[in-house]
Design a protein around this motif. Structure first.
Motif, PDB file in Angstrom:
ATOM      1  N   CYS A  42       0.848  -1.193   0.000  1.00 57.93           N
ATOM      2  CA  CYS A  42       0.000   0.000   0.000  1.00 57.93           C
ATOM      3  C   CYS A  42       0.881   1.240   0.000  1.00 57.93           C
ATOM      4  O   CYS A  42       1.715   1.411   0.893  1.00 57.93           O
ATOM      5  CB  CYS A  42      -0.913  -0.008   1.228  1.00 57.93           C
ATOM      6  N   HIS A  68      -4.132  -4.692  -8.197  1.00 61.23           N
ATOM      7  CA  HIS A  68      -4.559  -5.653  -7.173  1.00 61.23           C
ATOM      8  C   HIS A  68      -3.539  -6.803  -7.066  1.00 61.23           C
ATOM      9  O   HIS A  68      -3.057  -7.291  -8.087  1.00 61.23           O
ATOM     10  CB  HIS A  68      -5.935  -6.210  -7.549  1.00 61.23           C
ATOM     11  N   ARG A  81     -12.078   3.986  -0.451  1.00 63.13           N
ATOM     12  CA  ARG A  81     -12.227   2.674  -1.076  1.00 63.13           C
ATOM     13  C   ARG A  81     -12.360   1.559  -0.050  1.00 63.13           C
ATOM     14  O   ARG A  81     -13.203   0.662  -0.203  1.00 63.13           O
ATOM     15  CB  ARG A  81     -11.042   2.378  -1.999  1.00 63.13           C
ATOM     16  N   PHE A  82     -11.534   1.588   0.999  1.00 65.20           N
ATOM     17  CA  PHE A  82     -11.465   0.440   1.903  1.00 65.20           C
ATOM     18  C   PHE A  82     -12.245   0.614   3.204  1.00 65.20           C
ATOM     19  O   PHE A  82     -12.381  -0.350   3.966  1.00 65.20           O
ATOM     20  CB  PHE A  82     -10.003   0.104   2.209  1.00 65.20           C
ATOM     21  N   CYS A  83     -12.753   1.813   3.458  1.00 61.56           N
ATOM     22  CA  CYS A  83     -13.518   2.023   4.690  1.00 61.56           C
ATOM     23  C   CYS A  83     -14.889   2.655   4.442  1.00 61.56           C
ATOM     24  O   CYS A  83     -15.913   2.122   4.864  1.00 61.56           O
ATOM     25  CB  CYS A  83     -12.722   2.901   5.666  1.00 61.56           C
ATOM     26  N   CYS A 198     -13.090  -5.748  10.842  1.00 60.81           N
ATOM     27  CA  CYS A 198     -12.797  -4.945   9.644  1.00 60.81           C
ATOM     28  C   CYS A 198     -11.358  -4.441   9.685  1.00 60.81           C
ATOM     29  O   CYS A 198     -10.653  -4.430   8.670  1.00 60.81           O
ATOM     30  CB  CYS A 198     -13.763  -3.765   9.557  1.00 60.81           C
ATOM     31  N   LEU A 202      -8.179  -5.415   7.008  1.00 63.54           N
ATOM     32  CA  LEU A 202      -7.364  -4.406   6.330  1.00 63.54           C
ATOM     33  C   LEU A 202      -5.887  -4.586   6.670  1.00 63.54           C
ATOM     34  O   LEU A 202      -5.012  -4.495   5.795  1.00 63.54           O
ATOM     35  CB  LEU A 202      -7.851  -3.011   6.743  1.00 63.54           C
ATOM     36  N   ARG A 205      -4.608  -7.513   4.812  1.00 64.07           N
ATOM     37  CA  ARG A 205      -4.631  -7.316   3.358  1.00 64.07           C
ATOM     38  C   ARG A 205      -3.325  -6.686   2.878  1.00 64.07           C
ATOM     39  O   ARG A 205      -2.771  -7.058   1.849  1.00 64.07           O
ATOM     40  CB  ARG A 205      -5.827  -6.426   2.995  1.00 64.07           C
TER      41      ARG A 205
END
Length: 566
Positions: A42, A68, A81-83, A198, A202, A205
């Protein structure tokens, strides 16, 4: 590849921060591909320009863009995007977000919300409270794990507390429809990350996290990233220069020496610039390579402000005649100011222009205007003037429905079902006014297709800027051949320079001004000039500065030119 542990990397001007970061990402991605790992990388950047720089470097290295399971983008893009989107999908069952700091329909929504739940309110009271709701900011109440409302509309505490509950309910209802401001990204991310599951998803990930220009990262955003990724499992690195924190009011990030790696060898300028720069900012300790040469910085003494700019141009010409490398440099020369209002002082009649491309309308805005104008024109031709028609359409309260249709249209413009929804939306309005209906063969859809197919070249729309006077804030991140800094009125930069050379008592100045002087000096490859009024100058100061600075006077420059012309 040697430094792959959680660290703060302080990279000073010209140290090759972006190049080093890109090289590290290239090596890391190659390594992960080789071992067949699915561990995510990231990269959080401050601007999309940095995204392009890193992706270009990856393409040249044959790695390709960051795709990705990896991510590269701004901190707002990451959390949205992720939250934020996952929060809306799971909690509110939709993801139609309209992120903008100005939503023209907010007051109307709040008035309607209050009317439905508090019918006893008069229209004037509803309007007054609706305006207060717009001005009142949301914040995350960490002790309760909920959103709360702050009294930021300068209302009396008694009245605010009386209406707070209904104001908060209205504010949240509007947000839940998807009408968000940029700072709401962090509010809804905090709500999403209350769920430890959650947060763990993350964290697992993305194993490797890099924050570029960490000094420009919003403090709340940086804290959220730490909360998720500062763990034994993750490699969490922040890269930047705390001394380049130049946004007024933004606190400087604090770094712990034992957890910091320093990149202080610059490739931008020689020791002639580094030595005075280290005097201004002693903790930087910038080092230079032996083969890098610059000119000693210049103190330009003047009586009248209008003399400064012509003298600067003369100095550039003089140095070009002395040094061919300087003359052949493709970097620009710029005059830097703290305040835009100083520009006409330097060049008579010149008004400061923001050196940015003209604002580009999004396709969503252009489509909305096209459709609205189409509806207004059809109705106005039959029923009154366009102003009255627009007011009537606004009262119908169809903006949210239209925005939802357009957002879906943008995602899949060839979807016939969406086209039929748009036709239905328009025909419903026409039916109320007795106007004939349309279908998907109408010319409107040809105009829509033109907008969806439109592309633009940023160079074509940029304003043609002739002058070379900028604020220091505007040139942050740039590399320039030469810089002239002027300092009028309160003379913050002059006072800092004199203090750092021990020629005035320490004064209470903002660290922001200190950092601004540092940023201005560190832009140059060859020549830095500081214009100083003769009233701020004396022989003791000359004795101190002439060891590392060249002292020039406007009068001497003018007289020398007169002799040459004669």
């Amino acid at each position: 590849m040697k430094l792959f542990e959680t660290k703060t990397i302080v990279a000073y001007p010209g140290a090759g921060k972006t190049t080093a970061l890109a090289a590290k990402i290239i090596l890391l991605l190659r390594y992960l591909i080789t071992i067949g790992s699915r561990e995510g990388v990231c990269i959080i950047t401050h601007t999309n320009v940095a995204v392009n720089e890193i992706n270009n470097a990856l393409q040249k290295a044959g790695v390709g863009n960051v795709n990705h399971p990896h991510f590269i983008g701004t901190i707002h893009e990451f959390f949205n995007r992720f939250c934020v989107i996952p929060f809306f999908k799971t909690k509110l069952k939709h993801s139609n977000l309209f992120i903008d700091n100005q939503h023209s329909g907010d007051i109307e929504f709040y008035e309607s919300f209050l009317a439905q739940r508090h019918s006893w309110m008069s229209e004037s009271v509803r309007t007054a409270i609706a305006k207060r709701i717009c001005k009142s900011g949301l914040f995350f109440n960490s002790s309760q794990g909920t959103l709360d409302l702050e009294n930021s509309s300068e209302w009396s505490l008694e009245k605010f507390e009386k209406h707070k509950a209904k104001m908060l309910a209205a504010k949240i209802a509007r947000k839940e429809q998807g009408f968000l401001q940029h700072d709401d990204t962090f509010l809804f991310s905090q709500l999403f990350l209350l769920n430890s599951r959650c947060k763990n998803i993350l964290k697992n990930r993305f194993k490797y996290i890099f924050i570029d220009e960490f000094q420009d990262t919003p403090p709340i955003g940086a804290e959220l990233l730490r909360d998720v990724f500062d763990s034994e499992y993750n490699v969490f690195q922040m890269i930047g220069d705390p001394y380049q924190t130049i946004t007024y009011g933004q606190p400087m990030p604090v770094t712990k020496k034992e957890q910091t790696f320093y990149m202080n060898l610059t490739n931008r300028f020689g020791n002639e610039v580094a030595q005075p720069l280290n005097t201004v900012m002693p903790n930087a300790n910038i080092q230079t390579s032996k083969d890098k040469k610059s000119f000693a910085p210049v103190i330009l003494l003047y009586d009248e402000e209008t003399e400064i700019y012509p003298a600067y141009k003369s100095i550039i010409k003089e140095y070009e005649e002395q040094e061919s490398v300087f003359k052949k440099s493709d970097k620009k020369d710029k005059v830097l100011v703290l305040a835009k209002k100083w520009v006409p002082i330097l060049k008579d009649g010149l008004v400061y222009k923001d050196k940015k491309p003209k604002k580009i309308e999004t396709n969503n805005i252009r489509l909305k205007r096209l459709i609205t104008d189409f509806i207004v024109k059809r109705i106005a031709n039959n029923r009154g003037n366009s102003t009255e028609v627009k007011k009537w359409i606004d009262k119908q309260g169809n903006n949210i429905e239209l925005n939802t249709i357009l957002l879906t249209f943008l995602k899949n413009r060839n979807n016939n079902e969406i086209k039929q929804k748009l036709v239905g939306f328009i025909n419903e309005i026409f039916e109320k006014k007795g106007i004939s209906k349309i279908n998907t063969k109408n010319q409107l859809f040809s105009e829509i297709e033109k907008i969806l197919s439109f592309t633009f070249n940023i160079e074509e729309i940029a304003e043609d800027i002739d002058d070379n006077i900028f604020t220091i804030h505007a040139v942050k991140g740039e590399t320039l051949r030469s810089v002239l800094v002027v300092d009028f009125e309160d003379k913050h930069l002059t006072n800092i320079l004199l203090y750092r050379y021990g020629k005035c008592e320490q004064r209470d100045y903002l660290y922001t001004h200190h950092n601004l002087l540092y940023v201005a000096m560190s832009r140059v490859t060859h020549l830095f000039i500081f214009a100083m009024n003769k009233n701020d100058w004396n022989d003791k100061l000359r004795d101190k500065l002439q060891q590392s600075w060249t002292i020039k006077e406007v009068d001497s420059i003018r007289n020398k030119e007169a002799v040459l012309l004669s």
